[in-house]
Write a protein that holds these residues in place. Sequence first.
Motif, PDB file in Angstrom:
ATOM      1  N   ASP A  15      47.913  -1.124 -53.240  1.00 41.21           N
ATOM      2  CA  ASP A  15      47.776  -1.902 -54.210  1.00 41.21           C
ATOM      3  C   ASP A  15      49.062  -3.031 -54.580  1.00 41.21           C
ATOM      4  OD1 ASP A  15      45.067  -1.277 -54.338  1.00 41.21           O
ATOM      5  OD2 ASP A  15      45.188   0.081 -56.145  1.00 41.21           O
ATOM      6  N   GLY A  75      42.105  -2.619 -61.321  1.00 40.47           N
ATOM      7  CA  GLY A  75      41.513  -3.716 -60.957  1.00 40.47           C
ATOM      8  C   GLY A  75      41.487  -4.875 -62.414  1.00 40.47           C
ATOM      9  N   GLU A  76      41.806  -4.555 -63.422  1.00 40.63           N
ATOM     10  CA  GLU A  76      41.901  -5.292 -64.491  1.00 40.63           C
ATOM     11  C   GLU A  76      42.995  -6.346 -64.233  1.00 40.63           C
ATOM     12  OE1 GLU A  76      42.724  -4.965 -69.551  1.00 40.63           O
ATOM     13  OE2 GLU A  76      43.932  -3.669 -68.034  1.00 40.63           O
ATOM     14  N   VAL A  77      42.455  -7.592 -64.627  1.00 42.99           N
ATOM     15  CA  VAL A  77      43.556  -8.906 -64.432  1.00 42.99           C
ATOM     16  C   VAL A  77      43.835  -9.283 -65.795  1.00 42.99           C
ATOM     17  CG1 VAL A  77      43.583 -11.216 -63.451  1.00 42.99           C
ATOM     18  CG2 VAL A  77      42.318  -9.393 -62.173  1.00 42.99           C
ATOM     19  N   VAL A 118      47.644  -7.629 -62.119  1.00 47.09           N
ATOM     20  CA  VAL A 118      46.286  -6.750 -61.650  1.00 47.09           C
ATOM     21  C   VAL A 118      46.822  -5.333 -61.588  1.00 47.09           C
ATOM     22  CG1 VAL A 118      44.645  -6.457 -59.795  1.00 47.09           C
ATOM     23  CG2 VAL A 118      45.900  -8.714 -60.125  1.00 47.09           C
ATOM     24  N   ALA A 132      38.861  -1.032 -56.228  1.00 49.46           N
ATOM     25  CA  ALA A 132      38.823  -1.735 -57.398  1.00 49.46           C
ATOM     26  C   ALA A 132      39.775  -2.890 -57.456  1.00 49.46           C
ATOM     27  CB  ALA A 132      39.424  -0.710 -58.408  1.00 49.46           C
ATOM     28  N   VAL A 133      40.722  -2.766 -56.730  1.00 49.70           N
ATOM     29  CA  VAL A 133      41.702  -3.855 -56.649  1.00 49.70           C
ATOM     30  C   VAL A 133      41.470  -4.984 -55.727  1.00 49.70           C
ATOM     31  CG1 VAL A 133      44.352  -4.803 -56.198  1.00 49.70           C
ATOM     32  CG2 VAL A 133      43.796  -2.339 -57.603  1.00 49.70           C
ATOM     33  N   ALA A 136      38.878  -7.105 -57.531  1.00 49.22           N
ATOM     34  CA  ALA A 136      39.692  -7.879 -58.479  1.00 49.22           C
ATOM     35  C   ALA A 136      40.283  -9.255 -57.755  1.00 49.22           C
ATOM     36  CB  ALA A 136      40.720  -7.287 -59.245  1.00 49.22           C
ATOM     37  N   ASP A 139      38.739 -12.476 -59.085  1.00 43.97           N
ATOM     38  CA  ASP A 139      39.112 -13.001 -60.652  1.00 43.97           C
ATOM     39  C   ASP A 139      40.631 -13.293 -60.718  1.00 43.97           C
ATOM     40  OD1 ASP A 139      36.552 -12.068 -61.250  1.00 43.97           O
ATOM     41  OD2 ASP A 139      37.194 -10.109 -61.848  1.00 43.97           O
ATOM     42  N   ALA A 140      41.638 -12.655 -59.655  1.00 45.64           N
ATOM     43  CA  ALA A 140      43.057 -13.184 -60.064  1.00 45.64           C
ATOM     44  C   ALA A 140      43.285 -14.672 -59.477  1.00 45.64           C
ATOM     45  CB  ALA A 140      43.713 -12.095 -59.529  1.00 45.64           C
TER      46      ALA A 140
END
Length: 156
Positions: A15, A75-77, A118, A132-133, A136, A139-140
């Motif tokens: 990641d 995975g949170e951006v 991320v 998860a990444v 994302a 979104d990123a």
Amino acid sequence: MKRLVVGYGNTLRRDDGIGAVVAQCVESEAVKRLGPEAADLHVITPFQLLPEHAEILAGADIAVFVDAAVGDTPGEVRCLEPSAEPVATGLHGMGVTALSQLAATLYGGRSRIVVVAVTAETFEFGESLSPAVEAAVDDAVAAVFEIFGSLSVGRA
């Protein structure tokens, strides 16, 4: 408007390679999303930030740095100001804030800077992103173009 995307991190540490993946996607979608303004986009994908990048940064009106971050939700951006950049950024040589200061001191650069972070799930050896990444990435990429778009709308 001169735009710079710096997608950095070690592509051999799962990641941690998210920066390069997002930067390459931005580059491939630039003409479609930016139209003629895509000609003013510069994309680099170094493993780490180095003093040599200060000159490139100084030539940009807006710079978006994309990197993996440590956190609880893979995975949170997040879009952050450089002073709020994630701790993981320090693993890549110099940080965004230090690079910005160097660009200002040596070249008079005053780029607007945003960090797209991320949250990573794993930094183990390997070349693939965690699920998860990987999920994302879109979104990123959208976050980078949204940052560019918000500046274009506000310019006279």
